[in-house]
Design a protein around this motif. Sequence first.
Motif, PDB file in Angstrom:
ATOM      1  N   VAL A 164       0.844  -1.188   0.000  1.00 35.01           N
ATOM      2  CA  VAL A 164       0.000   0.000   0.000  1.00 35.01           C
ATOM      3  C   VAL A 164       0.882   1.241   0.000  1.00 35.01           C
ATOM      4  N   VAL A 165       0.699   2.080  -0.988  1.00 37.80           N
ATOM      5  CA  VAL A 165       1.474   3.311  -1.089  1.00 37.80           C
ATOM      6  C   VAL A 165       0.512   4.480  -1.102  1.00 37.80           C
ATOM      7  N   SER A 166       0.776   5.499  -0.311  1.00 37.63           N
ATOM      8  CA  SER A 166      -0.092   6.671  -0.263  1.00 37.63           C
ATOM      9  C   SER A 166      -0.076   7.391  -1.600  1.00 37.63           C
ATOM     10  N   ASP A 167      -1.278   7.623  -2.167  1.00 34.20           N
ATOM     11  CA  ASP A 167      -1.300   8.342  -3.436  1.00 34.20           C
ATOM     12  C   ASP A 167      -0.925   9.803  -3.246  1.00 34.20           C
ATOM     13  N   ARG A 168      -0.977  10.283  -2.001  1.00 35.23           N
ATOM     14  CA  ARG A 168      -0.460  11.630  -1.757  1.00 35.23           C
ATOM     15  C   ARG A 168       1.032  11.674  -2.065  1.00 35.23           C
ATOM     16  N   ASN A 169       1.751  10.672  -1.583  1.00 37.81           N
ATOM     17  CA  ASN A 169       3.180  10.609  -1.857  1.00 37.81           C
ATOM     18  C   ASN A 169       3.448  10.398  -3.343  1.00 37.81           C
ATOM     19  N   LEU A 170       2.632   9.556  -3.978  1.00 33.15           N
ATOM     20  CA  LEU A 170       2.817   9.297  -5.398  1.00 33.15           C
ATOM     21  C   LEU A 170       2.639  10.565  -6.224  1.00 33.15           C
ATOM     22  N   ALA A 171       1.686  11.398  -5.830  1.00 34.72           N
ATOM     23  CA  ALA A 171       1.462  12.643  -6.561  1.00 34.72           C
ATOM     24  C   ALA A 171       2.723  13.495  -6.562  1.00 34.72           C
ATOM     25  N   LEU A 172       3.386  13.559  -5.434  1.00 37.76           N
ATOM     26  CA  LEU A 172       4.603  14.363  -5.355  1.00 37.76           C
ATOM     27  C   LEU A 172       5.767  13.684  -6.074  1.00 37.76           C
ATOM     28  N   VAL A 177       5.672  14.598  -9.732  1.00 33.78           N
ATOM     29  CA  VAL A 177       6.232  15.918 -10.045  1.00 33.78           C
ATOM     30  C   VAL A 177       7.703  15.799 -10.394  1.00 33.78           C
ATOM     31  N   ARG A 178       8.406  14.960  -9.667  1.00 32.21           N
ATOM     32  CA  ARG A 178       9.833  14.788  -9.958  1.00 32.21           C
ATOM     33  C   ARG A 178      10.041  14.209 -11.352  1.00 32.21           C
ATOM     34  N   VAL A 179       9.111  13.374 -11.788  1.00 30.59           N
ATOM     35  CA  VAL A 179       9.205  12.772 -13.121  1.00 30.59           C
ATOM     36  C   VAL A 179       9.020  13.831 -14.204  1.00 30.59           C
ATOM     37  N   THR A 180       7.981  14.653 -14.084  1.00 27.54           N
ATOM     38  CA  THR A 180       7.751  15.682 -15.112  1.00 27.54           C
ATOM     39  C   THR A 180       8.810  16.790 -15.028  1.00 27.54           C
ATOM     40  N   VAL A 195      -7.248   8.931  -9.875  1.00 34.15           N
ATOM     41  CA  VAL A 195      -6.322   9.392 -10.903  1.00 34.15           C
ATOM     42  C   VAL A 195      -5.391  10.457 -10.324  1.00 34.15           C
ATOM     43  N   LEU A 196      -4.126  10.409 -10.735  1.00 33.82           N
ATOM     44  CA  LEU A 196      -3.145  11.435 -10.393  1.00 33.82           C
ATOM     45  C   LEU A 196      -2.620  12.044 -11.686  1.00 33.82           C
ATOM     46  N   PHE A 197      -2.292  13.322 -11.649  1.00 39.33           N
ATOM     47  CA  PHE A 197      -1.846  14.025 -12.851  1.00 39.33           C
ATOM     48  C   PHE A 197      -0.751  15.012 -12.478  1.00 39.33           C
ATOM     49  N   SER A 198       0.275  15.082 -13.311  1.00 39.93           N
ATOM     50  CA  SER A 198       1.335  16.078 -13.117  1.00 39.93           C
ATOM     51  C   SER A 198       1.796  16.615 -14.467  1.00 39.93           C
TER      52      SER A 198
END
Length: 333
Positions: A12-20, A23-26, A279-282
């Motif tokens: 289980v990974v927090s999607d809050r953390n995934l969202a941030l 950002v590093r990817v984009t 869904v997450l978007f960056s």
Amino acid sequence: MSDAIEPIPSFVVSDRNLALELVRVTEAAALASAHWTGRGKKNDADGAAVEAMRTAFDTVAIDGTVVIGEGEMDEAPMLYIGEKVGSGGPAMDIAVDPLEGTNLCAKDMPNAITVVALAEKGNFLHAPDVYMDKIVVGPGLPEGVVDLDSSIENNLRNLAKAKGKAVRDLVLCTLDRERHEELIAKAWEAGARVRLLTDGDVAGAIAACLDTSQVDIYAGSGGAPEGVLAAAAIRCVNGQMQSRLLFEDDSQRERAQKMNPGKNPDRKLGLHDLAAGSVLFSATGVTSGTLLKGIHQYPNHAVTHSLVMRSKSGTVRFIEGYHNFKTKTWTPQ
């Protein structure tokens, strides 16, 4: 009865953390492609963005599969459809456009951005590289206020009424293409203003959902993969979008059918047909435009401007990043 707290499973990974993390990817893709801004070499700019984005994904704690990417495996060396990315974790589908607006970057024109969207496995439309007819409006409007199968005049009148505006106060955004000449002419005839884009319809579609952009509606045809990316962002802000795949021949229709078995490839697609679930978007700006500021480069550092959104909470974040090339483990080429 035990009061012990059940441990959280390791996957289980927090999607809050995934969202941030996204950002590093984009940011990585934008910083790499920014070196090529204004140099007239769109392929080099795109290649730099792809490589940087692929490397950055290696640090993200997901078991990701690219479903919207640079093309099929034999067309793209990296970030191809079906490629696995991430360092391990929950199964996720990935939609990417490492550099949306390669021409914009090459010519140092507005609205070049790097884009990533993420959803739980199976929740993105597997869109072939064909055209897609699209219509987008922002949040807070009656459901179905515009309709893909209605005329642009009717859609503008209904939208104006819903917004408490006159049609002359509406701004329609679309790509500046010969195929849109009739759409543009009818919008002008109805009294609306038209904002034309040379490229970059992901940014244009998102702009229709943000008050800061002063765009009321996006309409017209553009790439189907870009439509899925835009839908992910629109989901996060509760906007409205309808679309339909456009095929030039039977082989394109058959490919779409194969990618989405059991579905009518000619059906009208709602927002949740394109991007469902959480869904997450960056996106990060490469050149300044309607949606984001571009990268500001200095001798030893750069400043990035990114947009991060999360459908579960409806949170929209604009993030300004300062990147010190003396301490980063990588620098632009």
